[in-house]
Motif scaffolding. Structure first.
Motif, PDB file in Angstrom:
ATOM      1  N   SER A  10      10.011 -22.623  25.896  1.00 14.90           N
ATOM      2  CA  SER A  10      10.049 -22.102  27.255  1.00 14.90           C
ATOM      3  C   SER A  10       8.951 -22.761  28.072  1.00 14.90           C
ATOM      4  O   SER A  10       7.858 -23.020  27.573  1.00 14.90           O
ATOM      5  N   LYS A  11       9.248 -23.002  29.345  1.00 13.14           N
ATOM      6  CA  LYS A  11       8.241 -23.598  30.226  1.00 13.14           C
ATOM      7  C   LYS A  11       7.340 -22.522  30.799  1.00 13.14           C
ATOM      8  O   LYS A  11       6.174 -22.751  31.068  1.00 13.14           O
ATOM      9  N   VAL A  12       7.935 -21.310  31.031  1.00 16.46           N
ATOM     10  CA  VAL A  12       7.158 -20.237  31.651  1.00 16.46           C
ATOM     11  C   VAL A  12       6.436 -19.500  30.550  1.00 16.46           C
ATOM     12  O   VAL A  12       7.026 -18.754  29.784  1.00 16.46           O
ATOM     13  N   ASN A  37       5.577 -23.781  23.777  1.00 15.88           N
ATOM     14  CA  ASN A  37       5.330 -24.268  25.124  1.00 15.88           C
ATOM     15  C   ASN A  37       6.047 -25.586  25.352  1.00 15.88           C
ATOM     16  O   ASN A  37       5.941 -26.511  24.541  1.00 15.88           O
TER      17      ASN A  37
END
Lengths: 159, 145
Positions: free
Chosen positions: A57-59, A156
């Motif tokens: 996930s980026k967030v 990440n």
């Protein structure tokens, strides 16, 4: 004709000299990276179970120290210790409660909750292929045991 | 004059560890750097389940319900005073983002999102949808309990 030298040559020293400079460089780099890792807290979220591949996930929020629940295809671990055996992410029928949680998982989480001074935060480390039904079982077990603050561990990056 | 004397080459040699250690230093540094890019992070998620004490006395005016089907279809429905808003469907992330932006603009006091999914939906799909929702709504709760 070559003259033979009668001077005594110094025999080679049998002592090995320790090269400290390079070793100091190695330890300094190791120290810097370990401090960086422990400072951000993300090293605490490494799954104990080797067969878990976390989703990306980026967030991502910051790292946090909390109780960890790991969900793999064959077992559920609470704080690194296996508490329930499952098969292909499916819990046993006699282990499921009416509320949707797992009896074994909720019992282990309840014990941890009481020991930790009733801390309510929990980190869920699950394999990316785990079905939502299994995730719900784990989260319901945690909710029954007194946990209200849930965090999902992800890698990440993202696509 | 030709010299026929044999010169014995000494076999003793000293091992110089400095270059070896330097190589290992560089290797360790590159391994450390590569693992730092694969660091693990945390995604905050609430759960619409259990809980004896609600966070606020009054329920939210409007709440967005997002349902993720096993076929990948995403259904969006507003629950609350603006429940007359039509249900929206999204097949991919771009459509979902467009719908979210429009709902955030059109519906008043729409801050809470509940994400529900079919039992067979894999976890990485849920995280992917949560990631899209977090871009517009700060708080995403998991439902279906």
């Amino acid at each position: 004709m070559m003259r033979k030298s009668y001077l005594r040559r110094k025999p080679p020293s049998s002592e090995m000299s320790l090269q400290i400079t390079s070793m100091a460089d190695v330890f300094m780099i190791l120290l810097v990276f370990l401090l960086k890792g422990y400072g951000s807290g993300v090293l605490d979220v490494t799954p104990v179970s080797g067969d878990i591949k976390m989703p990306a996930s980026k967030v991502v929020d910051g790292g946090k120290d909390a109780l960890r629940v790991e969900l793999s295809s064959s077992k559920v671990l609470v704080d690194g210790k296996p508490v329930a055996a499952i098969q292909d992410f499916k819990f046993e029928e006699d282990d499921l409660l009416r509320s949707g949680g797992s009896l074994k998982v909720s019992a282990a989480l309840k014990e941890k909750w009481e020991r930790s001074g009733q801390r309510t935060d929990l980190i869920v480390i699950a394999d990316q292929g785990a079905p939502y039904s299994s995730i719900k079982t784990v989260l319901a077990s945690a909710a029954i045991s007194g946990f209200t603050d849930f965090k999902l561990a992800v890698v990440n990056g993202g696509e | 004059m030709i010299n026929f004397q044999r010169h014995e080459v000494p076999l003793d040699f000293e091992l110089n560890l400095a270059p070896v250690i330097d190589c290992f230093t560089v290797l360790i540094a590159f391994v450390m750097i590569s693992t730092s890019f694969a660091s693990v992070g945390i995604l905050d998620a609430g759960v619409i389940a259990g809980g004896d004490t609600p966070k606020s006395d009054s329920p939210p005016k409007n709440r967005l319900s997002v349902e993720l089907g096993k076929d990948g279809m995403i259904q969006l429905r507003v629950i609350g005073t603006a429940s007359k808003s039509p249900e929206l469907k999204a097949e991919n992330a771009e459509q979902l983002q467009a719908h979210l932006t429009k709902l955030k603009t059109d519906v008043a006091e729409l801050n809470d999102v509940t994400l529900t999914a079919a039992d067979s939906v894999p976890y990485n799909e849920i995280v992917r949808v949560m990631e899209s929702l977090r871009g517009t709504f700060p708080t995403v709760a998991l439902g279906g309990f």
